[in-house]
Design a protein around this motif. Structure first.
Motif, PDB file in Angstrom:
ATOM      1  N   GLU A  16       1.787  12.230  -9.644  1.00 25.02           N
ATOM      2  CA  GLU A  16       0.914  13.407  -9.755  1.00 25.02           C
ATOM      3  C   GLU A  16       1.684  14.701  -9.548  1.00 25.02           C
ATOM      4  O   GLU A  16       1.530  15.649 -10.300  1.00 25.02           O
ATOM      5  N   GLU A  50      -8.917  10.265   0.395  1.00 29.48           N
ATOM      6  CA  GLU A  50      -8.960   9.008  -0.349  1.00 29.48           C
ATOM      7  C   GLU A  50      -9.085   9.308  -1.854  1.00 29.48           C
ATOM      8  O   GLU A  50      -9.892  10.127  -2.273  1.00 29.48           O
ATOM      9  N   ASN A  51      -8.243   8.676  -2.650  1.00 29.30           N
ATOM     10  CA  ASN A  51      -8.231   8.857  -4.115  1.00 29.30           C
ATOM     11  C   ASN A  51      -7.762  10.227  -4.582  1.00 29.30           C
ATOM     12  O   ASN A  51      -8.043  10.627  -5.697  1.00 29.30           O
ATOM     13  N   GLU A  52      -7.088  10.967  -3.720  1.00 32.43           N
ATOM     14  CA  GLU A  52      -6.494  12.223  -4.171  1.00 32.43           C
ATOM     15  C   GLU A  52      -5.003  12.204  -3.877  1.00 32.43           C
ATOM     16  O   GLU A  52      -4.573  11.589  -2.918  1.00 32.43           O
ATOM     17  N   SER A  53      -4.243  12.878  -4.741  1.00 37.52           N
ATOM     18  CA  SER A  53      -2.792  12.830  -4.568  1.00 37.52           C
ATOM     19  C   SER A  53      -2.206  14.119  -4.021  1.00 37.52           C
ATOM     20  O   SER A  53      -1.008  14.274  -3.917  1.00 37.52           O
ATOM     21  N   GLU A  66       1.737   6.941  -6.674  1.00 31.94           N
ATOM     22  CA  GLU A  66       0.637   7.800  -7.121  1.00 31.94           C
ATOM     23  C   GLU A  66       0.973   9.269  -6.884  1.00 31.94           C
ATOM     24  O   GLU A  66       0.883  10.094  -7.798  1.00 31.94           O
ATOM     25  N   LYS A 122      -3.781   4.760   7.129  1.00 34.16           N
ATOM     26  CA  LYS A 122      -4.997   5.048   6.358  1.00 34.16           C
ATOM     27  C   LYS A 122      -6.209   4.987   7.266  1.00 34.16           C
ATOM     28  O   LYS A 122      -6.222   4.250   8.264  1.00 34.16           O
ATOM     29  N   ASN A 150      -5.587   9.004   3.435  1.00 37.33           N
ATOM     30  CA  ASN A 150      -4.254   8.431   3.585  1.00 37.33           C
ATOM     31  C   ASN A 150      -3.433   9.460   4.354  1.00 37.33           C
ATOM     32  O   ASN A 150      -3.505  10.653   4.061  1.00 37.33           O
ATOM     33  N   GLU A 172       0.840  -1.212   0.000  1.00 37.47           N
ATOM     34  CA  GLU A 172       0.000   0.000   0.000  1.00 37.47           C
ATOM     35  C   GLU A 172       0.873   1.259   0.000  1.00 37.47           C
ATOM     36  O   GLU A 172       0.576   2.227  -0.707  1.00 37.47           O
TER      37      GLU A 172
END
Lengths: 208, 206
Positions: free
Chosen positions: A39, A170-173, A35, A141, A146, A28
């Motif tokens: 980005e 979550e799901n953003e960098s 990621e 997390k 995160n 993870e």
């Protein structure tokens, strides 16, 4: 009876506490780092509003200030407070320009120091702080975030900062929240809002 | 020429030896025994100010925070706009505890000056040794360690508008207060007369 009730309640609360924040597994961590690094490499500019909360245990309320931040790669930065007072600090051409409610001053930034501050601020917002030799990093997390927790390695930084927490939704960098914790436990929390990545930014945004 | 110099020198001596006096003030008998400085007395309030400091021509800003944390102790913290602490003190009438001070500011002269300033600013109860008045102010004088503190209370608004710390002969530090309700000072100006140090505090409200 009462004691038992509290014991159960307490262990329940504790287990919730643990459930809320879990350590990331090695794979993870690797995914997450990849990621974010990918980005942030593409970030040419960043524009965001922020609210800053200064928490000190002895105060009854956090001190709240707010403003906006503009960054343009590689090293133009304007950090501006607009409420409850006007104060801005611009990093440009290895100089720091301060405008404190109309009182203007310029500081020559010793290049290393300048680089460090710039890197810390930009890294905090973008999240690109993983390769830094200055920090030991652990990853967590929760349901919504995160979290990267940075612990300074050098004695110089340890004097000011015990820990930096970066919250990535979550799901953003990129980071939505930064918490800088002092050795005393008091902290500064900065929450970013209305973030725009790679919007067109004129150089005049870096004049104060 | 030498005579002129000597005369000027003696004149200068005479002028500078003049004792500290308040304009048109007359002694007032049977006044109060104790003066209470109301501006940092409420333990419920976080006193938060934007600070601007001018020291020997250098300007720096930050956030000044004070809070009464017990009957006799005030906590005072000075941070940058970004929130990182520069200084963190606890002080009472006789004690001064440094919880934290940034290495660059950890100088005896700085700490002594600030200790003295903050004690003058924050100390609530003062014994009154003599009282005066003129057309605008009731003035209360308190003797403290070879120094004298003068509290100027405006006769119309009944608010403390000025505090002067003086030696026998001259002013050392002057504090000016702007207050709308007599218990909270929105603006505080601290002006040192013997060193080039000015501090201005403006209340922060969210």
């Amino acid at each position: 009876m009462k004691i038992k009730f509290f014991t159960i309640l307490f262990s329940f609360t504790v287990s919730i506490g643990f459930a809320q924040e879990q350590k990331m597994s090695n794979s993870e961590i690797l995914n997450f780092k990849n990621e974010v690094t990918k980005e942030t490499k593409n970030i040419k500019s960043l524009k965001t509003d922020f609210v800053q909360y200064k928490h000190m245990d002895f105060l009854s309320k956090d001190i709240e200030t707010s403003g906006k931040m503009v960054f343009k790669a590689p090293n133009l930065l304007n950090w501006q407070y607009t409420k409850p007072y006007q104060y801005s600090i611009v990093f440009k051409n290895n100089k720091i320009y301060i405008n404190d409610q109309g009182n203007k001053s310029t500081v020559d930034a010793k290049s290393k120091m300048f680089e460090k501050i710039n890197k810390l601020i930009v890294g905090s917002v973008s999240g690109n702080m993983f390769d830094d030799n200055e920090f030991t990093i652990t990853y967590f997390k929760t349901k919504d975030y995160n979290i990267a927790k940075l612990f300074p390695k050098t004695a110089t930084i340890k004097k000011y900062i015990k820990e930096v927490n970066l919250f990535f939704p979550e799901n953003e960098s990129t980071v939505s929240q930064v918490k800088l914790i002092e050795p005393s436990g008091d902290y500064t929390k900065i929450v970013f809002k209305n973030k725009q990545v790679n919007a067109k930014i004129d150089d005049s945004a870096f004049t104060n | 020429m030498i005579r002129l110099l000597l005369i000027s020198f003696f004149l200068l001596q005479l002028i500078s030896c003049k004792s500290y006096q308040i304009d048109d003030a007359t002694v007032k008998e049977n006044s109060i025994q104790e003066f209470k400085n109301p501006y940092f007395d409420n333990p419920e309030i976080d006193y938060v100010y934007k600070a601007q400091i001018e020291v020997y021509g250098n300007k720096l800003g930050g956030i000044f925070v004070a809070k009464k944390i017990s009957d006799s102790i005030h906590r005072v913290v000075f941070t940058t706009e970004f929130g990182n602490k520069l200084m963190d003190f606890e002080l009472s009438d006789n004690d001064f505890k440094v919880n934290y001070v940034l290495e660059e500011l950890d100088r005896k002269m700085i700490l002594n000056t600030l200790e003295e300033d903050f004690r003058l600013l924050l100390k609530v109860n003062h014994q009154v040794n003599q009282s005066f008045e003129n057309s605008s102010f009731n003035i209360f004088k308190s003797n403290s360690n070879h120094k004298f503190i003068y509290f100027f209370v405006n006769k119309n608004s009944n608010s403390l508008t000025k505090l002067v710390s003086a030696t026998k002969h001259k002013e050392k530090v002057v504090f000016e207060f702007e207050s709308k309700n007599t218990t909270f000072a929105e603006i505080i100006k601290i002006n040192h007369k013997n060193i080039k140090l000015k501090i201005e505090l403006n209340q922060i409200t969210n």
